[in-house]
Design a protein around this motif. Structure first.
Motif, mmCIF file in Angstrom:
data_model
loop_
_atom_site.group_PDB
_atom_site.id
_atom_site.type_symbol
_atom_site.label_atom_id
_atom_site.label_comp_id
_atom_site.label_asym_id
_atom_site.label_seq_id
_atom_site.Cartn_x
_atom_site.Cartn_y
_atom_site.Cartn_z
ATOM 1 N N PRO A 1 76.514 64.790 59.236
ATOM 2 C CA PRO A 1 75.402 63.837 59.128
ATOM 3 C C PRO A 1 74.161 64.461 58.259
ATOM 4 O O PRO A 1 73.729 63.617 57.486
ATOM 5 N N THR A 2 74.106 65.806 58.209
ATOM 6 C CA THR A 2 73.308 66.523 57.316
ATOM 7 C C THR A 2 73.567 65.975 55.893
ATOM 8 O O THR A 2 72.754 65.507 55.037
ATOM 9 N N LEU B 1 65.645 63.293 59.385
ATOM 10 C CA LEU B 1 66.953 63.457 60.035
ATOM 11 C C LEU B 1 67.874 64.500 59.657
ATOM 12 O O LEU B 1 68.629 65.273 60.574
ATOM 13 N N ALA B 2 68.012 64.843 58.431
ATOM 14 C CA ALA B 2 68.895 66.079 57.829
ATOM 15 C C ALA B 2 68.433 67.205 58.505
ATOM 16 O O ALA B 2 69.189 68.127 58.961
ATOM 17 N N LEU C 1 66.439 57.087 67.089
ATOM 18 C CA LEU C 1 65.434 57.375 66.216
ATOM 19 C C LEU C 1 65.492 56.540 64.865
ATOM 20 O O LEU C 1 64.490 56.077 64.575
ATOM 21 N N LEU C 2 66.561 55.904 64.788
ATOM 22 C CA LEU C 2 66.798 54.849 63.419
ATOM 23 C C LEU C 2 66.351 53.588 63.884
ATOM 24 O O LEU C 2 65.546 52.969 63.414
ATOM 25 N N PHE C 3 66.609 53.304 65.602
ATOM 26 C CA PHE C 3 65.834 52.204 66.082
ATOM 27 C C PHE C 3 64.537 52.172 66.241
ATOM 28 O O PHE C 3 63.814 51.088 65.696
#
Length: 205
Positions: free
Chosen positions: A98-99, A149-150, A176-178
């Motif tokens: 994800p990073t 987020l990274a 968090l994206l929402f």
């Protein structure tokens, strides 16, 4: 091409992630023997996740005739980092995935700002028609969000338990994206393009 039913896309996108979560929770305390090798529950869940994601992505491409850049980048990085985790029996590579994804997106958005290119609008323009100023503001905010987020992903997988990271990856990141999308509701409203029969958009807000 015929559009799939509304529920198909969420199932194909979220299904592999939910399956990873379920398998990890079932085998997190165990060692799983597969093809002559013993894997931790995390790596075994990764081993299952990779082909399921490939299949779901191919189904999505088959149904819609196209894939979003984010879907392609995610698939490639899952194959690379997930494959390394399985090959070396080391979960750290998959946790870093994800990073890498978020740094990639932040870098692309940052470069688009420097180069004066509206790449975000090119990808999302049909679903979210905005003025030029709106796209500029949203690109800045999304680049900052992906950087945050990274950093969050790195801190959590390095400083917290494996189970905590799986909960964060499965449920925390989508939430968090929402929240980010909801927090920018005012931007969508203020910089939305008017309908063709309406007034010209006010791009100076």
């Amino acid at each position: 091409m015929k559009q799939p039913k509304p529920w198909v896309k969420p199932v194909l996108e979220l299904g592999p992630v939910v399956l990873f979560f379920v398998i990890f929770m079932l085998f997190r305390e165990d060692s799983v023997h597969v093809l002559g090798r013993d894997y931790s529950g995390f790596v075994f869940a990764t081993l299952v996740f990779i082909p399921v994601l490939v299949i779901s992505t191919l189904i999505m491409w088959r149904l819609t005739g196209k894939l979003a850049p984010m879907q392609i980048a995610t698939l490639v990085l899952v194959l690379v980092f997930g494959g390394l985790s399985v090959w070396l029996d080391d979960p750290r590579f998959f946790k870093m995935k994800p990073t890498m994804i978020y740094l990639l997106f932040a870098g692309l958005l940052g470069y688009s700002l420097i180069a004066g290119r509206n790449w975000l609008g090119a990808v999302l323009g049909e679903a979210l028609p905005l003025t030029e100023t709106g796209w500029l503001k949203l690109t800045r905010r999304m680049a900052a969000m992906f950087l945050a987020l990274a950093v969050a992903n790195e801190l959590i997988w390095r400083l917290m338990s494996e189970t905590s990271w799986v909960w964060f990856k499965t449920f925390g990141l989508p939430v968090l994206l929402f929240l980010f999308l909801m927090a920018n509701a005012g931007l969508y409203r203020d910089h939305a393009l008017e309908k063709p029969d309406g007034d010209k958009p006010q791009d100076g807000k």
